[in-house]
Write an enzyme that holds these catalytic residues in place. Sequence first.
Site, PDB file in Angstrom:
ATOM      1  N   ARG A  22      32.663   5.067  26.125  1.00  0.00           N
ATOM      2  CA  ARG A  22      32.240   3.972  24.872  1.00  0.00           C
ATOM      3  C   ARG A  22      30.873   4.705  23.981  1.00  0.00           C
ATOM      4  NH1 ARG A  22      33.184  -1.597  26.356  1.00  0.00           N
ATOM      5  NH2 ARG A  22      35.289  -1.576  26.607  1.00  0.00           N
ATOM      6  N   ARG A  26      28.727  -0.813  20.088  1.00  0.00           N
ATOM      7  CA  ARG A  26      27.759  -1.660  19.624  1.00  0.00           C
ATOM      8  C   ARG A  26      26.448  -0.962  19.752  1.00  0.00           C
ATOM      9  NH1 ARG A  26      30.399  -6.310  23.156  1.00  0.00           N
ATOM     10  NH2 ARG A  26      30.571  -4.488  24.287  1.00  0.00           N
ATOM     11  N   ARG A  35      31.784  -3.266  12.383  1.00  0.00           N
ATOM     12  CA  ARG A  35      32.081  -4.243  13.012  1.00  0.00           C
ATOM     13  C   ARG A  35      31.985  -5.771  12.250  1.00  0.00           C
ATOM     14  NH1 ARG A  35      34.280  -7.646  15.786  1.00  0.00           N
ATOM     15  NH2 ARG A  35      34.054  -8.053  18.122  1.00  0.00           N
ATOM     16  N   ASP A  72      41.709   0.622  22.271  1.00  0.00           N
ATOM     17  CA  ASP A  72      41.466  -0.337  23.612  1.00  0.00           C
ATOM     18  C   ASP A  72      42.613  -0.177  24.457  1.00  0.00           C
ATOM     19  OD1 ASP A  72      39.271  -2.157  24.496  1.00  0.00           O
ATOM     20  OD2 ASP A  72      41.223  -2.952  25.085  1.00  0.00           O
ATOM     21  N   TYR A 148      44.994  -7.916  33.448  1.00  0.00           N
ATOM     22  CA  TYR A 148      44.783  -8.642  32.092  1.00  0.00           C
ATOM     23  C   TYR A 148      45.786  -9.354  31.709  1.00  0.00           C
ATOM     24  CZ  TYR A 148      40.258  -6.194  31.766  1.00  0.00           C
ATOM     25  OH  TYR A 148      38.901  -6.008  31.915  1.00  0.00           O
TER      26      TYR A 148
HETATM   27  O1  CP3 Z   1      35.153   4.947  25.080  1.00  0.00           O
HETATM   28  C1  CP3 Z   1      35.334   4.845  24.139  1.00  0.00           C
HETATM   29  O2  CP3 Z   1      34.296   4.902  23.171  1.00  0.00           O
HETATM   30  C2  CP3 Z   1      36.739   4.680  23.479  1.00  0.00           C
HETATM   31  C3  CP3 Z   1      37.213   3.303  23.152  1.00  0.00           C
HETATM   32  C4  CP3 Z   1      37.323   2.261  24.114  1.00  0.00           C
HETATM   33  C5  CP3 Z   1      37.060   1.037  23.948  1.00  0.00           C
HETATM   34  N1  CP3 Z   1      37.643   0.192  25.255  1.00  0.00           N
HETATM   35  C6  CP3 Z   1      36.741   0.270  22.934  1.00  0.00           C
HETATM   36  C7  CP3 Z   1      36.025  -1.110  23.029  1.00  0.00           C
HETATM   37  C8  CP3 Z   1      37.835   2.356  25.468  1.00  0.00           C
HETATM   38  C9  CP3 Z   1      38.376   3.722  26.314  1.00  0.00           C
HETATM   39  C10 CP3 Z   1      38.079   1.166  26.165  1.00  0.00           C
HETATM   40  C11 CP3 Z   1      38.819   1.215  27.654  1.00  0.00           C
HETATM   41  C12 CP3 Z   1      38.690  -0.288  27.966  1.00  0.00           C
HETATM   42  N2  CP3 Z   1      38.993  -1.572  27.336  1.00  0.00           N
HETATM   43  C13 CP3 Z   1      38.721  -0.729  29.241  1.00  0.00           C
HETATM   44  C14 CP3 Z   1      38.424   0.413  30.492  1.00  0.00           C
HETATM   45  C15 CP3 Z   1      36.971   0.918  30.702  1.00  0.00           C
HETATM   46  C16 CP3 Z   1      36.188  -0.006  31.302  1.00  0.00           C
HETATM   47  O3  CP3 Z   1      35.142  -0.599  30.674  1.00  0.00           O
HETATM   48  O4  CP3 Z   1      36.120  -0.412  32.289  1.00  0.00           O
HETATM   49  C17 CP3 Z   1      38.770  -2.078  29.494  1.00  0.00           C
HETATM   50  C18 CP3 Z   1      38.683  -2.760  30.847  1.00  0.00           C
HETATM   51  C19 CP3 Z   1      39.055  -2.481  28.423  1.00  0.00           C
HETATM   52  C20 CP3 Z   1      39.208  -3.989  27.951  1.00  0.00           C
HETATM   53  C21 CP3 Z   1      38.024  -4.529  27.169  1.00  0.00           C
HETATM   54  N3  CP3 Z   1      37.753  -4.227  25.664  1.00  0.00           N
HETATM   55  C22 CP3 Z   1      37.018  -5.357  27.478  1.00  0.00           C
HETATM   56  C23 CP3 Z   1      37.023  -6.056  28.880  1.00  0.00           C
HETATM   57  C24 CP3 Z   1      36.375  -5.597  26.361  1.00  0.00           C
HETATM   58  C25 CP3 Z   1      35.105  -6.911  26.160  1.00  0.00           C
HETATM   59  C26 CP3 Z   1      33.925  -6.151  26.969  1.00  0.00           C
HETATM   60  C27 CP3 Z   1      33.128  -5.704  25.899  1.00  0.00           C
HETATM   61  O5  CP3 Z   1      32.273  -4.592  26.189  1.00  0.00           O
HETATM   62  O6  CP3 Z   1      32.850  -6.239  24.969  1.00  0.00           O
HETATM   63  C28 CP3 Z   1      36.779  -4.777  25.320  1.00  0.00           C
HETATM   64  C29 CP3 Z   1      35.878  -4.593  23.953  1.00  0.00           C
HETATM   65  C30 CP3 Z   1      35.781  -3.201  23.483  1.00  0.00           C
HETATM   66  N4  CP3 Z   1      36.496  -2.075  23.594  1.00  0.00           N
HETATM   67  C31 CP3 Z   1      34.643  -2.934  22.790  1.00  0.00           C
HETATM   68  C32 CP3 Z   1      34.816  -1.673  22.509  1.00  0.00           C
HETATM   69  C33 CP3 Z   1      33.738  -0.620  21.538  1.00  0.00           C
HETATM   70  C34 CP3 Z   1      33.540  -3.847  22.383  1.00  0.00           C
HETATM   71  C35 CP3 Z   1      33.952  -4.697  21.205  1.00  0.00           C
HETATM   72  C36 CP3 Z   1      33.037  -5.342  20.251  1.00  0.00           C
HETATM   73  O7  CP3 Z   1      32.649  -4.519  19.139  1.00  0.00           O
HETATM   74  O8  CP3 Z   1      32.966  -6.464  20.292  1.00  0.00           O
END
Ligand code: CP3
Length: 343
Positions: A22, A26, A35, A72, A148
């Site tokens: 990540r 944000r 965003r 994602d 999920y």
């Molecule tokens: O790591 C990186 O920078 C690459 C991009 C990336 C994202 N999600 C972007 C993202 C990666 C590798 C993921 C993986 C991901 N997504 C996982 C596995 C890793 C972990 O965190 O355990 C999971 C479980 C998800 C599913 C997911 N995506 C959830 C549960 C959420 C909501 C929680 C949150 O943090 O808001 C997301 C959203 C998400 N994926 C965001 C980002 C940058 C935030 C979105 C936003 O801007 O609102």
Amino acid sequence: MKPFLAPFSGIVADYPPCWFMRQAGRYLPEYRKIRESAGDFLVMCYTPDLATEITLQPIRRFGMDAAIIFSDILVVPHGLGQPLEFIKGYGPKLEPLVDEDELNLLNVERMVAFLHPVYQAIRQTRAALASHIALIGFAGAPWTLLCYMLDGNGKQDFVRSRTAIYEHPKLVERTIALLTHAIIEHLCQQIEAGADAVQIFDSWASHVPATHREMLVYQPTRTIVQALKARYPHVPVICFPRAIGAHDVQHFDNYVQPDGLSVDYTTDMAALYSSISPSVVLQGNLDPLALMASKEVICAQARALVQLMKGRPFVMNLGHGVLPQTPPEHMQALIETIRSGSA
Ligand code: CP3
């Protein structure tokens, strides 16, 4: 050779290469700006120009050794045909998969066509990145995606999915099989588009009962790793079986044999130093919360970990994703510490 790839050839430099889960997101004002104007998270994932720009943002600011494509893990079920939305302040919401009739409607060819913008973003990002910086592609592991898909969201500790192991074993087995196939295709497409390495995120591996770890975690992941290694022997495959504990990380290493093991922050790296074969690259595992503390704390934590991993192929990372409240200067301080060589 790209510094990020060196440990995967057994080369140990003065300080380890680094990237951070990540690292785009944000905590960066330039991300929040995109965003805001894009409005929807999935629009950002499926617009190659936006996904490319977001992937490059942390590299421009901090110069990590690897970029990870902005996307994602849930684009795989979405591409297979399961409705998905991301709701601000709530997270992902899928229409839960209820039975095998619904499973039969999901389709891997459809997914590959649907995810074309992701592969296009990888092509554009690879073309824009300096040649010494690696680009990482990724996917969720079958079990984490199933969580999920069956639960529909991450709000209820995946009780539906964990119950389905016993009540709907056929549905679980067939979903894991379909996902294993889909994930192999998705990762191969990313490698063909220019990804230099791939990571498999099994964020909920720790939720699987010990009696079913083999069937739901190790075996499907091993199938994916073997398929990728057969086709692309030189592309490192990193696995992140989050929070399964040092003992199971070792079993994972022996049985799945990935090129790299990404370790969560609850697992003792000292225990892994000698129990994981030195040909496997360890990656991790600073606590993302430590990155929100003072710069002194960050430096001390980073130095201690670099010191502990000295002499061993290692990639510096966090033990989970960067938190949105992290001050960007702290990321700067962390990278400077890693590279200061004073560890
Ligand atoms: O790591 C990186 O920078 C690459 C991009 C990336 C994202 N999600 C972007 C993202 C990666 C590798 C993921 C993986 C991901 N997504 C996982 C596995 C890793 C972990 O965190 O355990 C999971 C479980 C998800 C599913 C997911 N995506 C959830 C549960 C959420 C909501 C929680 C949150 O943090 O808001 C997301 C959203 C998400 N994926 C965001 C980002 C940058 C935030 C979105 C936003 O801007 O609102």
